[in-house]
Design an enzyme around this catalytic site. Structure first.
Site, PDB file in Angstrom:
ATOM      1  N   TYR A  68      -1.565  -0.991  11.357  1.00  0.00           N
ATOM      2  CA  TYR A  68      -2.983  -1.224  11.624  1.00  0.00           C
ATOM      3  C   TYR A  68      -3.430  -0.397  12.832  1.00  0.00           C
ATOM      4  O   TYR A  68      -2.887   0.675  13.080  1.00  0.00           O
ATOM      5  CB  TYR A  68      -3.262  -2.717  11.844  1.00  0.00           C
ATOM      6  CG  TYR A  68      -2.896  -3.561  10.641  1.00  0.00           C
ATOM      7  CD1 TYR A  68      -3.567  -3.424   9.440  1.00  0.00           C
ATOM      8  CD2 TYR A  68      -1.871  -4.495  10.712  1.00  0.00           C
ATOM      9  CE1 TYR A  68      -3.245  -4.196   8.336  1.00  0.00           C
ATOM     10  CE2 TYR A  68      -1.546  -5.275   9.611  1.00  0.00           C
ATOM     11  CZ  TYR A  68      -2.240  -5.112   8.429  1.00  0.00           C
ATOM     12  OH  TYR A  68      -1.910  -5.878   7.346  1.00  0.00           O
ATOM     13  N   VAL A 116      -0.637  -8.711   6.466  1.00  0.00           N
ATOM     14  CA  VAL A 116      -1.137  -9.909   7.156  1.00  0.00           C
ATOM     15  C   VAL A 116      -0.361 -11.182   6.821  1.00  0.00           C
ATOM     16  O   VAL A 116      -0.557 -12.212   7.465  1.00  0.00           O
ATOM     17  CB  VAL A 116      -2.643 -10.162   6.896  1.00  0.00           C
ATOM     18  CG1 VAL A 116      -3.513  -9.115   7.557  1.00  0.00           C
ATOM     19  CG2 VAL A 116      -2.935 -10.266   5.415  1.00  0.00           C
ATOM     20  N   TYR A 167      -5.762  -4.154  -6.988  1.00  0.00           N
ATOM     21  CA  TYR A 167      -5.419  -4.130  -5.559  1.00  0.00           C
ATOM     22  C   TYR A 167      -4.952  -5.513  -5.074  1.00  0.00           C
ATOM     23  O   TYR A 167      -3.912  -5.645  -4.407  1.00  0.00           O
ATOM     24  CB  TYR A 167      -6.640  -3.652  -4.754  1.00  0.00           C
ATOM     25  CG  TYR A 167      -6.513  -3.885  -3.277  1.00  0.00           C
ATOM     26  CD1 TYR A 167      -5.606  -3.137  -2.515  1.00  0.00           C
ATOM     27  CD2 TYR A 167      -7.276  -4.854  -2.624  1.00  0.00           C
ATOM     28  CE1 TYR A 167      -5.464  -3.370  -1.156  1.00  0.00           C
ATOM     29  CE2 TYR A 167      -7.135  -5.094  -1.273  1.00  0.00           C
ATOM     30  CZ  TYR A 167      -6.232  -4.345  -0.545  1.00  0.00           C
ATOM     31  OH  TYR A 167      -6.076  -4.587   0.793  1.00  0.00           O
ATOM     32  N   LYS A 190       0.830  -1.223   0.000  1.00  0.00           N
ATOM     33  CA  LYS A 190       0.000   0.000   0.000  1.00  0.00           C
ATOM     34  C   LYS A 190       0.860   1.268   0.000  1.00  0.00           C
ATOM     35  O   LYS A 190       0.469   2.291  -0.547  1.00  0.00           O
ATOM     36  CB  LYS A 190      -0.958  -0.002   1.198  1.00  0.00           C
ATOM     37  CG  LYS A 190      -2.069  -1.048   1.037  1.00  0.00           C
ATOM     38  CD  LYS A 190      -2.898  -1.209   2.304  1.00  0.00           C
ATOM     39  CE  LYS A 190      -4.045  -2.176   2.067  1.00  0.00           C
ATOM     40  NZ  LYS A 190      -4.640  -2.724   3.268  1.00  0.00           N
TER      41      LYS A 190
HETATM   42  N1  GLU Z   1      -5.024  -8.646   0.748  1.00  0.00           N
HETATM   43  C1  GLU Z   1      -5.390  -8.267   2.010  1.00  0.00           C
HETATM   44  C2  GLU Z   1      -6.829  -7.854   2.093  1.00  0.00           C
HETATM   45  O1  GLU Z   1      -7.259  -6.897   1.559  1.00  0.00           O
HETATM   46  C3  GLU Z   1      -4.476  -7.216   2.571  1.00  0.00           C
HETATM   47  C4  GLU Z   1      -4.510  -7.390   3.992  1.00  0.00           C
HETATM   48  C5  GLU Z   1      -3.390  -6.773   4.757  1.00  0.00           C
HETATM   49  O2  GLU Z   1      -2.226  -7.179   4.623  1.00  0.00           O
HETATM   50  O3  GLU Z   1      -3.717  -5.872   5.521  1.00  0.00           O
HETATM   51  O4  GLU Z   1      -7.583  -8.500   2.722  1.00  0.00           O
END
Ligand code: GLU
Length: 306
Positions: free
Chosen positions: A234, A252, A185, A62
């Protein structure tokens, strides 16, 4: 055993306290006992643990997508679509999309990252994904590929992200159609890397992009670091800033990048990039061993930089 190895060994024991992400079937197959760390300065690299493992970037991407989009459109234009305010909510939360003029709070949560995916340069899904992989490849100095097993697994279990994308579209915060934004994405989340690639990425931030082929506006790099501090870990970002004090971003998959602007860790000196892989994660989504490692590293080597 030196101090750094002791911190690594102590942190590795914490893998037992976390669990691999289970909401995406392909991520649930990871081995939660793994723990790898790479630290990179201009002159040296130190690797500890399971460093040959590959894994997907997940939310770490991101930061890069934000930089590519902001570099292309300019910050002012990007700010019409995504804000730079922390939320304190979980990464895939939908709860605030009807407040704050319907605008996503920041590019580090899924809502903002899906909007950013739709704003990437390129006419097609392929070109948009390529704009990010090319930028990343310039930083880490090698080709990357998408892990299709993870991508398809994510795409098939993307109900929440699809719901978010429809709300974004309904409110004018999506520049492409829903499926294209989602595909871009999720492909970006599924880019495969190793822990040394993460250290190189972190080192890019540690040097403010100097000595890299990947050209990015200095103001954009500064905002990316500010986003890492305020929203990178997060809804534990506040605690991470308070007790560890480094710009960082996690995913994650158990990936973390952490940025040391100027430090001294064993033989490493000056700007240092830290890459971590520890797929056993905590309730909010951060690698348990990774957080433990960075906590002690920051204290023992006096790295807190805020
Ligand atoms: N691909 C994951 C989702 O959107 C990204 C999650 C993450 O690493 O925060 O659920």
């Amino acid at each position: 055993m030196n101090k750094l190895q002791m911190i690594y060994e102590q942190a590795k024991q914490r893998t037992a306290n976390g669990q691999v992400a289970s909401y995406i079937p392909a991520l649930a197959a990871a081995n939660g006992d793994l723990f790898a760390v790479s630290l990179l300065s201009a002159e040296h690299e130190i690797e500890l643990g399971d460093c040959t493992e590959t894994f997907t970037l997940q939310s770490v991407v991101k930061v890069i997508s934000f930089m590519v989009a902001a570099n292309y459109h300019g910050i002012e234009e990007i700010m019409h679509y995504v804000d730079v305010e922390p939320t304190g909510d979980s990464f895939n939360s939908i709860v605030r999309l009807e407040s704050h003029n319907n605008k996503p709070f920041n590019p580090m949560i899924n809502a903002g990252a899906i909007t950013i995916a739709s704003l990437l340069p390129g006419e097609t899904m392929f070109e948009k994904v390529k704009s990010v992989t090319t930028f990343l490849e310039q930083i880490i100095g090698k080709k990357v590929h998408i892990n299709n097993e993870v991508y398809f697994s994510e795409y098939q279990s993307a109900d929440y992200n699809r719901a978010i994308a429809y709300i974004l579209q309904a409110n004018g915060f999506l520049k492409s159609d829903v499926e294209e934004a989602l595909q871009v994405y999720l492909q970006l989340c599924s880019i495969s890397v190793d822990v040394s690639d993460l250290a190189k990425l972190a080192f890019y931030f540690a040097t403010n992009g100097k000595e890299s082929e990947a050209i990015c506006n200095k103001g954009v790099i500064n905002i990316a670091k500010a986003l890492m501090i305020t929203c990178g870990m997060y809804n534990a970002s506040g605690k991470f800033a308070a007790f560890i004090g480094l710009p960082a971003k996690s995913g994650v998959s158990g990936a973390i990048i952490a940025v040391v602007r100027n430090g001294e860790i064993e033989q490493l000196q000056g700007p240092i990039g830290i890459g971590i892989y520890g797929p056993a994660i905590d309730q909010v989504g951060n690698s348990v061993a990774g957080i433990e490692f960075l906590m002690h590293l920051s204290k023992e080597y006096d790295l807190f930089c805020l």
